[in-house]
Scaffold this active site. Structure first.
Site, PDB file in Angstrom:
ATOM      1  N   GLU A   1       5.527   9.804   1.001  1.00  0.00           N
ATOM      2  CA  GLU A   1       6.211   8.843   1.887  1.00  0.00           C
ATOM      3  C   GLU A   1       7.330   9.461   2.712  1.00  0.00           C
ATOM      4  O   GLU A   1       7.458   9.202   3.907  1.00  0.00           O
ATOM      5  CB  GLU A   1       6.775   7.664   1.073  1.00  0.00           C
ATOM      6  CG  GLU A   1       5.736   6.645   0.633  1.00  0.00           C
ATOM      7  CD  GLU A   1       5.047   7.030  -0.667  1.00  0.00           C
ATOM      8  OE1 GLU A   1       5.427   8.054  -1.265  1.00  0.00           O
ATOM      9  OE2 GLU A   1       4.132   6.306  -1.093  1.00  0.00           O
TER      10      GLU A   1
ATOM     11  N   HIS B   1       7.519  -2.674  -8.500  1.00  0.00           N
ATOM     12  CA  HIS B   1       6.634  -3.028  -7.383  1.00  0.00           C
ATOM     13  C   HIS B   1       6.949  -4.403  -6.802  1.00  0.00           C
ATOM     14  O   HIS B   1       6.106  -4.993  -6.138  1.00  0.00           O
ATOM     15  CB  HIS B   1       5.165  -2.998  -7.824  1.00  0.00           C
ATOM     16  CG  HIS B   1       4.628  -1.605  -8.029  1.00  0.00           C
ATOM     17  ND1 HIS B   1       5.020  -0.821  -9.066  1.00  0.00           N
ATOM     18  CD2 HIS B   1       3.746  -0.874  -7.310  1.00  0.00           C
ATOM     19  CE1 HIS B   1       4.381   0.343  -9.002  1.00  0.00           C
ATOM     20  NE2 HIS B   1       3.613   0.339  -7.942  1.00  0.00           N
TER      21      HIS B   1
END
Lengths: 348, 467
Positions: free
Chosen positions: B201, B270
């Site tokens: 990322e 998450h």
């Protein structure tokens, strides 16, 4: 001079195709070229000395990282690229800007935080840019310019314009995770990027030996199959020769290339450096025996390419440019208060 | 012309230091870059290099002197062609008259600094930002589609329109998107423009920023915004700040998009809402669509916008269906909230999936005669204060709903904004409904308790209405 412990190259795979665009000249350096390298290195040296002085007088604030000692790297590399090739580096960036042809007045005025600076006084020493000269900064976060430089290479490949990206970073950045991430993608997608690692042996006060498991930084791309080479970064001729090869590799579609420039910074990391991490003798040895400007000077005089009078004329020219830039940087007014609110967002 | 060398400061806070050692004596020639002396402070030592060339004419400060003021002359150099004696004499003559003046001069900056501290120049007020054009009323046909399809269509239309637009991210190409948002894009646009990245990322966010600096218009998909924390330095330090730091020379037209906030029982790592994190940052635009029409109209606007845009989607909403204006021309203005349901008794603001919960709450409230006005914020930066204030002038009450944590959340900002802009119109304190101040639990019952439900909104609305 630190010598790499092993063979200082990681081999490139054989060339598949040759560059379709002619490079900027051959491997050999002409007397005129050497003279212009000397001039450009001297400009950086004198500019940085003056910046250090203005900092000492309180006219430059904040951080100020000087490039003194490393001039051959950026001057040699600049001679290997063509118009629109992208250049990006870290916060030790004044030399890169001058080598890219940015106006010393605009650079110095940014250092003093004035409205005629390249960023209108809003960026400072670490944050200057020039679209015209394809100089993309000037980045203050160690290693952050590496994925960005890789992205500039991505854009060049996407646009099919045959330009490359010169992405400079230091030995300190070499251990950042995002540097490895970028190298992986550059190799995976064969992006036209040359990673120029300026190994000046210390990331702030920590030596390469104390921070890095594999101290031969040109090998850091091995995991991704990126060829690399160690270069005497104090010798502008050696830098240019290695640069030509690396840039040609990238431009001809063979992907990234790593050049580890073995260089040295004479001054502290920034202005307030305790200088406790290295000996005075070490610094003196580089200054007296390995200085890149003295080296170029000697090459020219020994080779009878020029004489003292001609070099003196260059010294005088540079002195004037630097004095003018310092004068300009002190005369230019501070930014108008209305500039506080501008340039945050572009108009849609 | 004699050249004085001044005592340098090693940092902006240094006012004096010790002259530790001289490396030159009277009569020595010095060249640029030559070390002439060493100075020390409690923090650092520094070798002072000559900048100008000349011959040492007079040493003004003896070796070992402590407390040498910054900018005091420490040595006088005779310039080329000038005799050392003349320079030294000129220097001592100047010194005879100068000490008082020099001292005064050395003090002056401090006084000025003090004055400046006591009375700083006032910053000019922020310029008024023109309100974005109102959302054009759609008179054409609409089609029923999911949020997922709307996002895909927005990207496909903009990629057809502009060859500089490309999509990159994990699993966006061959896998068709981890949540199937990029379905069919690889087939239509090919692997040059729909790019599977490694799981990296920080690296691909930075690469996207570089591509945007280089003139492209990247859409960077994060599989979820939770993973964008790895990349947040590039988003904020590189994408959001560079335009300002370059005095407007650089721009970063990039969209960072992906699902944000809780999904269903995926645990704390998450399930975070990043709305207030990004909405905090000048230089970004932050959008959070609810309906498929929002998703399509705002994503098209985001891709066309010349600035970095954070586009916060919601995994649960991907499968929800809404009516969407048909065709390529439907683009929504950035910075405009939408009144989803008019009412006169209480204003409820929400964004993303919470808009649906707020509408459910409004239905419930209507049963007991409370007419709630539900505002879909859609744009968190810029923030449409105007639409909310207009609503409060009618309802005099405000409940803010968000899924994220309450502390320093969007609701906190709303409360502060209303103090500034609607204090006199409020009949009750602004009430915040937010996720509980805990990492999101996994167990079904606990997770439900931790996230705002319609009942929580109903309760808050009744409280501010005192009914």
């Amino acid at each position: 001079m630190a010598k790499p412990a092993t063979k200082p190259t990681v081999d490139a795979p054989p060339a598949k195709s040759e560059s379709s665009q002619p490079g900027p000249g051959s491997n050999s350096v002409s007397p005129d070229q050497l003279k212009s390298f000397y001039r450009d290195m001297l400009l950086i040296r004198r500019f940085e000395e003056r910046a250090g002085q203005l900092y000492g007088m309180g006219l430059i604030g904040g951080f100020c990282h000087l490039y003194i000692g490393q001039e051959a790297v950026v001057v040699g590399m600049q001679s290997t690229i063509i118009d629109k090739d992208a250049i990006i580096t870290s916060y030790r960036d004044h030399g890169h800007m001058l080598a890219a042809g940015m106006d010393p007045k605009g650079v110095m005025a940014e250092l003093t935080g004035r409205r005629d600076g390249y960023s209108k006084g809003k960026g400072g020493s670490m944050h200057m840019f020039s679209r015209e000269k394809s100089f993309y900064g000037g980045h203050g976060i160690v290693g952050a310019q590496v994925p960005i430089g890789t992205g500039l290479a991505f854009a060049h490949k996407y646009n099919g314009d045959n330009n490359v990206s010169l992405t400079y970073f230091g030995d300190g950045s070499a251990n950042q995770g995002q540097v490895s991430e970028a190298m992986n993608m550059a190799a995976l997608w064969k992006l036209p990027v040359v990673y120029v690692i300026e190994n000046n042996r210390y990331g702030m006060g920590t030596s390469v030996e104390r921070s890095t498991a594999i101290t031969e930084l040109y090998r850091h791309g091995q995991a991704y199959g990126i060829p690399g080479e160690a270069v005497d970064g104090m010798d502008v001729v050696a830098v240019r020769a290695a640069g030509l090869k690396a840039v040609d590799h990238a431009r001809s579609g063979r992907g990234p290339y790593i050049l580890e420039m073995q260089t040295y910074r004479y001054r502290g990391h920034s202005m307030s450096d305790p200088a406790k991490y290295r000996t005075k003798e070490e610094v003196d040895k580089y200054r007296t025996e390995r200085d890149p400007i003295d080296h170029a000077r000697k090459l020219m005089l020994d080779g009878r390419m020029t004489d003292e009078a001609a070099l003196k004329a260059i010294d005088a020219e540079i002195r004037k440019i630097v004095n003018d830039s310092a004068e300009f940087a002190q005369q230019s007014p501070e930014p108008d208060p209305s500039e506080l609110w501008t340039d945050v967002l572009a108009e849609a | 012309m004699s050249i004085p060398v001044l005592m340098p400061a090693l940092s902006p806070t240094m006012t004096e230091g010790k002259l530790a050692k001289w490396h030159v004596k009277v009569g020595d020639k010095v060249t640029s870059g030559q070390v002439i002396c060493e100075i020390e402070t409690d923090k650092a030592t520094m070798e002072v290099e000559a900048v100008d060339e000349g011959t040492v004419a007079k040493i003004m400060v003896e070796e070992g002197t402590e407390g040498v003021a910054v900018n005091a002359p420490i040595v006088i150099l005779a310039a080329e062609g000038e005799s050392v004696d003349d320079a030294a004499k000129a220097a001592s003559d100047a010194a005879k008259v100068a000490p008082a003046a020099a001292a005064a001069k050395a003090e002056a900056p401090k006084e000025e600094a003090l004055k400046a501290e006591a009375k700083p120049a006032a910053a000019p007020p922020a310029p008024a930002v023109a309100a974005p054009a109102a959302e054009p009323e759609w008179k054409g046909k609409t089609v029923r589609m999911t949020v997922r399809e709307a996002l895909r269509d927005a990207m496909a239309e903009e990629m057809r329109r502009d060859g500089k637009v490309f999509l990159m991210g994990e699993e966006v190409a061959q896998y068709q998107g981890a949540y199937k948002v990029s379905q069919g894009l690889l087939e239509e646009f090919g692997e040059k423009r729909v790019i599977d990245t490694p799981i990296t990322e920080h690296g691909f966010a930075g690469l996207g920023v570089g591509a945007a600096f280089g003139g492209l218009r990247p859409i960077v998909e994060f599989m979820t915004f939770n993973f964008a924390m790895q990349a947040i330095d590039q988003i904020i330090n590189s994408a959001a700040k560079t335009r300002y730091m370059s005095g407007g020379q650089m721009g970063c037209p990039i969209v960072f998009r992906g699902p944000n906030g809780a999904a269903a029982r995926v645990g704390a790592q998450h399930s975070q809402c990043y709305a207030s994190w990004y909405a905090h940052v000048p230089g970004l635009r932050v959008l959070a669509p609810w309906s498929a029409a929002d998703a399509k109209g705002l994503l098209k606007a985001a891709i066309r916008d010349p600035n970095p845009v954070i586009f916060l989607e919601n995994e649960i909403l991907y499968g929800h269906q809404f009516d969407v204006p048909e065709g390529d021309d439907f683009v929504l203005p950035i910075g405009k909230a939408k009144v989803e349901r008019p009412g006169k008794d209480v204003t409820i603001t929400a964004f993303s999936i919470m808009v649906g919960k707020a509408l459910q709450a409004a239905d419930e409230l209507a049963k007991s005669g409370i007419e709630a006005e539900v505002i879909n914020l859609r744009s968190l930066r810029p923030f449409d204060t105007e639409t909310i204030v207009a609503s409060i002038k009618k309802t005099n009450r405000l409940v803010s709903v968000e899924e994220g944590w309450p502390f320093a959340g969007i609701g906190s900002e709303l409360a502060a904004q209303m103090m500034d802009h609607a204090f006199d119109w409020l009949d009750a304190p602004v009430k915040r409904v937010a996720g509980l101040d805990i990492p999101l639990p996994y167990a079904a019952n606990l997770e439900k308790m931790a996230l705002p439900q319609p009942d929580d909104i109903v309760k808050a609305a009744r409280e501010v209405c005192n009914r």
